[in-house]
Design an enzyme around this catalytic site. Structure first.
Site, PDB file in Angstrom:
ATOM      1  N   ILE A 256       0.804  -1.314  -0.030  1.00 57.74           N
ATOM      2  CA  ILE A 256      -0.089   0.031   0.083  1.00 57.74           C
ATOM      3  C   ILE A 256       0.854   1.210   0.004  1.00 57.74           C
ATOM      4  CG2 ILE A 256      -2.026  -0.965   0.950  1.00 57.74           C
ATOM      5  CD1 ILE A 256      -1.252   0.445   3.755  1.00 57.74           C
TER       6      ILE A 256
ATOM      7  N   THR B  54      -8.730   1.094  15.603  1.00 56.32           N
ATOM      8  CA  THR B  54      -8.655   0.043  16.583  1.00 56.32           C
ATOM      9  C   THR B  54      -9.246   0.907  18.067  1.00 56.32           C
ATOM     10  OG1 THR B  54      -7.270  -0.967  18.137  1.00 56.32           O
ATOM     11  CG2 THR B  54      -6.254   0.380  16.792  1.00 56.32           C
ATOM     12  N   ASP B  55      -9.804   0.513  18.955  1.00 55.47           N
ATOM     13  CA  ASP B  55      -9.966   1.008  20.057  1.00 55.47           C
ATOM     14  C   ASP B  55      -8.672   1.419  20.889  1.00 55.47           C
ATOM     15  OD1 ASP B  55      -9.131  -1.434  21.045  1.00 55.47           O
ATOM     16  OD2 ASP B  55     -10.777  -1.825  22.061  1.00 55.47           O
ATOM     17  N   GLU B  56      -7.226   0.718  20.435  1.00 51.72           N
ATOM     18  CA  GLU B  56      -6.249   1.145  21.071  1.00 51.72           C
ATOM     19  C   GLU B  56      -5.884   2.652  20.968  1.00 51.72           C
ATOM     20  OE1 GLU B  56      -3.122  -1.890  21.016  1.00 51.72           O
ATOM     21  OE2 GLU B  56      -5.131  -3.808  20.474  1.00 51.72           O
TER      22      GLU B  56
ATOM     23  N   TYR C  80       2.512   0.564  18.044  1.00 54.79           N
ATOM     24  CA  TYR C  80       1.516   0.239  16.998  1.00 54.79           C
ATOM     25  C   TYR C  80       0.067   1.342  17.203  1.00 54.79           C
ATOM     26  CZ  TYR C  80      -2.921  -2.227  16.138  1.00 54.79           C
ATOM     27  OH  TYR C  80      -4.260  -2.719  15.706  1.00 54.79           O
TER      28      TYR C  80
ATOM     29  N   LYS D 141      -1.481   3.766  14.497  1.00 53.72           N
ATOM     30  CA  LYS D 141      -2.750   3.702  14.051  1.00 53.72           C
ATOM     31  C   LYS D 141      -3.824   5.136  14.449  1.00 53.72           C
ATOM     32  CE  LYS D 141      -4.988   0.643  12.463  1.00 53.72           C
ATOM     33  NZ  LYS D 141      -5.124   0.223  11.316  1.00 53.72           N
TER      34      LYS D 141
ATOM     35  N   ASN E  92     -10.947  -5.799  20.463  1.00 52.38           N
ATOM     36  CA  ASN E  92     -10.011  -7.198  20.106  1.00 52.38           C
ATOM     37  C   ASN E  92     -11.054  -8.029  19.357  1.00 52.38           C
ATOM     38  OD1 ASN E  92      -8.276  -5.976  22.166  1.00 52.38           O
ATOM     39  ND2 ASN E  92      -7.084  -7.782  21.755  1.00 52.38           N
TER      40      ASN E  92
ATOM     41  N   LEU F 245      -3.139 -13.495  21.585  1.00 51.21           N
ATOM     42  CA  LEU F 245      -3.537 -14.305  22.428  1.00 51.21           C
ATOM     43  C   LEU F 245      -4.231 -15.366  22.309  1.00 51.21           C
ATOM     44  CD1 LEU F 245      -3.398 -14.229  25.795  1.00 51.21           C
ATOM     45  CD2 LEU F 245      -5.691 -13.402  25.791  1.00 51.21           C
TER      46      LEU F 245
ATOM     47  N   VAL G 225       1.821 -15.944  30.116  1.00 45.35           N
ATOM     48  CA  VAL G 225       0.814 -15.076  30.280  1.00 45.35           C
ATOM     49  C   VAL G 225       1.582 -13.880  30.868  1.00 45.35           C
ATOM     50  CG1 VAL G 225      -1.125 -14.240  31.926  1.00 45.35           C
ATOM     51  CG2 VAL G 225      -1.252 -16.716  30.837  1.00 45.35           C
TER      52      VAL G 225
HETATM   53  P1  NAD Z   1      -3.041  -9.061  10.533  1.00 50.30           P
HETATM   54  O1  NAD Z   1      -1.779  -8.618  10.927  1.00 50.30           O
HETATM   55  O2  NAD Z   1      -3.653 -10.125  10.609  1.00 50.30           O
HETATM   56  O3  NAD Z   1      -3.235  -8.720   8.943  1.00 50.30           O
HETATM   57  C1  NAD Z   1      -2.815  -7.697   8.302  1.00 50.30           C
HETATM   58  C2  NAD Z   1      -2.625  -7.966   6.768  1.00 50.30           C
HETATM   59  O4  NAD Z   1      -2.164  -6.455   6.125  1.00 50.30           O
HETATM   60  C3  NAD Z   1      -1.691  -9.041   6.261  1.00 50.30           C
HETATM   61  O5  NAD Z   1      -2.168  -9.813   5.400  1.00 50.30           O
HETATM   62  C4  NAD Z   1      -0.479  -8.244   5.800  1.00 50.30           C
HETATM   63  O6  NAD Z   1       0.186  -9.106   4.592  1.00 50.30           O
HETATM   64  C5  NAD Z   1      -1.033  -7.143   5.212  1.00 50.30           C
HETATM   65  N1  NAD Z   1      -0.078  -5.817   4.922  1.00 50.30           N
HETATM   66  C6  NAD Z   1       0.740  -5.456   6.023  1.00 50.30           C
HETATM   67  N2  NAD Z   1       1.655  -4.339   5.540  1.00 50.30           N
HETATM   68  C7  NAD Z   1       1.022  -4.329   4.271  1.00 50.30           C
HETATM   69  C8  NAD Z   1       1.562  -3.373   3.171  1.00 50.30           C
HETATM   70  N3  NAD Z   1       2.358  -2.345   3.462  1.00 50.30           N
HETATM   71  N4  NAD Z   1       1.090  -3.268   2.022  1.00 50.30           N
HETATM   72  C9  NAD Z   1      -0.014  -4.239   1.553  1.00 50.30           C
HETATM   73  N5  NAD Z   1      -0.666  -5.409   2.839  1.00 50.30           N
HETATM   74  C10 NAD Z   1      -0.055  -5.182   3.711  1.00 50.30           C
HETATM   75  O7  NAD Z   1      -3.954  -7.826  10.916  1.00 50.30           O
HETATM   76  P2  NAD Z   1      -5.609  -8.081  11.500  1.00 50.30           P
HETATM   77  O8  NAD Z   1      -5.782  -8.318  12.869  1.00 50.30           O
HETATM   78  O9  NAD Z   1      -6.401  -8.808  10.459  1.00 50.30           O
HETATM   79  O10 NAD Z   1      -5.961  -6.466  11.416  1.00 50.30           O
HETATM   80  C11 NAD Z   1      -6.378  -5.931  10.184  1.00 50.30           C
HETATM   81  C12 NAD Z   1      -6.940  -4.366  10.710  1.00 50.30           C
HETATM   82  O11 NAD Z   1      -7.757  -4.254  11.718  1.00 50.30           O
HETATM   83  C13 NAD Z   1      -5.367  -3.652  11.054  1.00 50.30           C
HETATM   84  O12 NAD Z   1      -5.865  -2.273  10.469  1.00 50.30           O
HETATM   85  C14 NAD Z   1      -5.718  -3.425  12.732  1.00 50.30           C
HETATM   86  O13 NAD Z   1      -5.097  -2.449  13.344  1.00 50.30           O
HETATM   87  C15 NAD Z   1      -7.297  -3.373  12.788  1.00 50.30           C
HETATM   88  N6  NAD Z   1      -7.843  -4.180  14.040  1.00 50.30           N
HETATM   89  C16 NAD Z   1      -7.364  -5.212  14.388  1.00 50.30           C
HETATM   90  C17 NAD Z   1      -8.216  -5.922  15.668  1.00 50.30           C
HETATM   91  C18 NAD Z   1      -7.506  -7.037  16.083  1.00 50.30           C
HETATM   92  O14 NAD Z   1      -8.365  -7.507  17.169  1.00 50.30           O
HETATM   93  N7  NAD Z   1      -6.924  -7.964  15.348  1.00 50.30           N
HETATM   94  C19 NAD Z   1      -9.086  -4.909  16.274  1.00 50.30           C
HETATM   95  C20 NAD Z   1      -9.253  -3.656  15.930  1.00 50.30           C
HETATM   96  C21 NAD Z   1      -8.726  -3.442  14.591  1.00 50.30           C
HETATM   97  P1  TYD Z   2      -2.751  -9.375  21.771  1.00 48.23           P
HETATM   98  O1  TYD Z   2      -3.719 -10.657  21.174  1.00 48.23           O
HETATM   99  O2  TYD Z   2      -1.471  -9.065  21.332  1.00 48.23           O
HETATM  100  O3  TYD Z   2      -3.837  -7.943  21.529  1.00 48.23           O
HETATM  101  P2  TYD Z   2      -3.626  -6.617  22.002  1.00 48.23           P
HETATM  102  O4  TYD Z   2      -2.409  -6.604  22.858  1.00 48.23           O
HETATM  103  O5  TYD Z   2      -3.684  -5.776  20.550  1.00 48.23           O
HETATM  104  O6  TYD Z   2      -4.745  -6.477  22.662  1.00 48.23           O
HETATM  105  O7  TYD Z   2      -2.835  -9.451  23.333  1.00 48.23           O
HETATM  106  C1  TYD Z   2      -4.006  -9.552  24.130  1.00 48.23           C
HETATM  107  C2  TYD Z   2      -3.760  -9.683  25.741  1.00 48.23           C
HETATM  108  O8  TYD Z   2      -3.249 -10.813  25.925  1.00 48.23           O
HETATM  109  C3  TYD Z   2      -2.944  -8.433  26.133  1.00 48.23           C
HETATM  110  O9  TYD Z   2      -3.343  -8.028  27.090  1.00 48.23           O
HETATM  111  C4  TYD Z   2      -1.498  -9.177  25.990  1.00 48.23           C
HETATM  112  C5  TYD Z   2      -1.747 -10.402  26.477  1.00 48.23           C
HETATM  113  N1  TYD Z   2      -0.910 -11.487  26.150  1.00 48.23           N
HETATM  114  C6  TYD Z   2      -0.267 -12.450  26.854  1.00 48.23           C
HETATM  115  O10 TYD Z   2      -0.754 -12.220  28.025  1.00 48.23           O
HETATM  116  N2  TYD Z   2       0.317 -13.284  26.546  1.00 48.23           N
HETATM  117  C7  TYD Z   2       0.550 -13.542  25.173  1.00 48.23           C
HETATM  118  O11 TYD Z   2       1.632 -14.359  24.717  1.00 48.23           O
HETATM  119  C8  TYD Z   2       0.332 -12.668  24.152  1.00 48.23           C
HETATM  120  C9  TYD Z   2       0.535 -12.734  22.756  1.00 48.23           C
HETATM  121  C10 TYD Z   2      -0.417 -11.510  24.740  1.00 48.23           C
END
Ligand code: NAD
Ligand code: TYD
Length: 342
Positions: A63, A128-130, A156, A160, A185, A196, A212
């Protein structure tokens, strides 16, 4: 429903791929174009079934690559661009912030610049809510609303937040037709094993220690990934522009309780739990107030956590080859650097 072309960036990752499948199923007339550069987190095998659908196209592109994105958008003339592409793991951002700034901030800006140049009618930023930072554990009455100030804790979430500010600035300055969703999440199928829930399921299945962080009392607000996809679908089909929507289902759980629940479901002993050093800057609690998206767009979460976690564990049990391929590759190096030789 009028036929549309939707570009989904990051569609080979966890939430993006779930969104690709959700949209292909719900809108059989839509064309879904996935843009993904396939970082460690992107996996083409995730899109195997989508690749058999004539309405789906995959392009391996970054991107941040303005020219390549512009060529693709000139050809496809998207009606909507939904940006999921991001570096998404907090622990990796602590070790290497650089790529987070490049992809999450510059990548978003590049996409928006191409959209402006080609007059793409709609852009949605998946955030994200983060970006709101965290809430104290002893104030269960507090929630993140869309008016909560942005106050990110990790590289991170800061990246965002930076992207969100740019999206809102483009809306204000250029009348750029954008929306933002800030979700809690997610969990569900195709979740990369470093996070996690999948990490704990996979380690438990392999009788490996479950690491943990800290005291395990940090709280996250978990939402089944399909409910997130439904929220984005509602936002991009609404006439709202320049708006931010928080997405979450009031499902707060302490990490340690999730880990114990997974062990219980898999009939594995709690002696597998290992408390390890806490994450730097570890956010204590996330909790979303989803009133706005409910009142304005009628969104409500549909999958209860008890059902969602059951479905998720079953998915990991039934799709061992998907995650075994990941954990036997480059991920092994990440894991041993992050957690030692466990
Ligand atoms: P993920 O890491 O599983 O997937 C990210 C994807 O983006 C991968 O397929 C990667 O190859 C692609 N990517 C990374 N850099 C790129 C680049 N420069 N160009 C093109 N493609 C690229 O992430 P996810 O958990 O699916 O999260 C997706 C989105 O949702 C993110 O923007 C994240 O911030 C947001 N989000 C995630 C969560 C969650 O709980 N996982 C919650 C809220 C928001
Ligand atoms: P994660 O899945 O990395 O999501 P985020 O940090 O974006 O919320 O982690 C979720 C929660 O779990 C976070 O409080 C960190 C904790 N965690 C562990 O305790 N052990 C682990 O190995 C990982 C990856 C996360």
């Amino acid at each position: 429903m009028t036929k549309k072309t939707i570009v989904v960036t990051g569609g080979a990752g966890f939430i993006g791929s779930n969104f690709v499948y959700y949209m292909l199923n719900k809108y059989p007339d839509y064309r879904i174009v996935c843009v993904d550069c396939l970082t460690y987190a992107g996996n083409l095998s995730t899109l195997k079934t989508a690749l058999e659908n004539p309405n789906f196209r995959f392009e391996k592109l970054n991107i941040c690559d303005y020219d390549a994105i512009k060529n693709l958008f000139e050809e496809e003339k998207p009606d909507i661009v939904v940006n999921f592409a991001a570096e998404s793991h907090v622990d990796r951002s602590i070790k290497n912030p650089d790529i987070f700034v490049k992809t999450n901030i510059s990548g978003t800006q590049t996409l928006m610049d191409v959209c402006r140049e080609l007059n793409v009618p709609r852009f949605h930023q998946v955030s994200t809510d983060e970006v709101y930072g965290d809430l104290p554990l002893d104030r269960p009455d507090l929630f993140f609303t869309e008016k909560t100030p942005v106050h990110a804790s990790s590289p991170y979430s800061a990246s965002k937040a930076g992207a969100d500010l740019l999206v809102l600035a483009y809306y204000r300055t250029f009348n750029f037709p954008a929306t933002i969703s800030r979700c809690s999440n997610n969990y569900g199928p195709y979740h990369f094993p470093e996070k996690l829930i999948p990490l704990m399921i996979i380690n438990a299945l392999n009788d490996k220690p479950l690491p943990v962080y800290g005291d395990g009392k940090n709280v996250r607000d978990w939402l089944y990934v399909e409910d997130h996809c439904k929220a984005i679908d509602l936002i991009i089909h609404s006439n709202k522009l320049g708006e931010v929507y928080n997405v979450g289902g009031h499902n707060e759980m302490a990490n340690i309780d999730i880990v114990k629940l997974i062990l219980g479901k898999l009939k594995k002993p709690e002696s597998l739990i290992t408390f390890v050093e806490d994450r730097k800057g570890h956010d204590r609690r996330y909790a979303i107030d989803p009133t706005k998206i409910h009142d304005e767009l009628g969104w409500l979460p549909e999958t209860k956590f008890a059902d969602g976690i059951e479905k998720t564990i079953d998915w990991y049990l039934n799709n061992k080859s998907w995650w075994e391929e990941i954990i036997s590759g480059e991920y092994k190096n990440y894991y041993s650097k992050m957690y030692g030789e466990n």
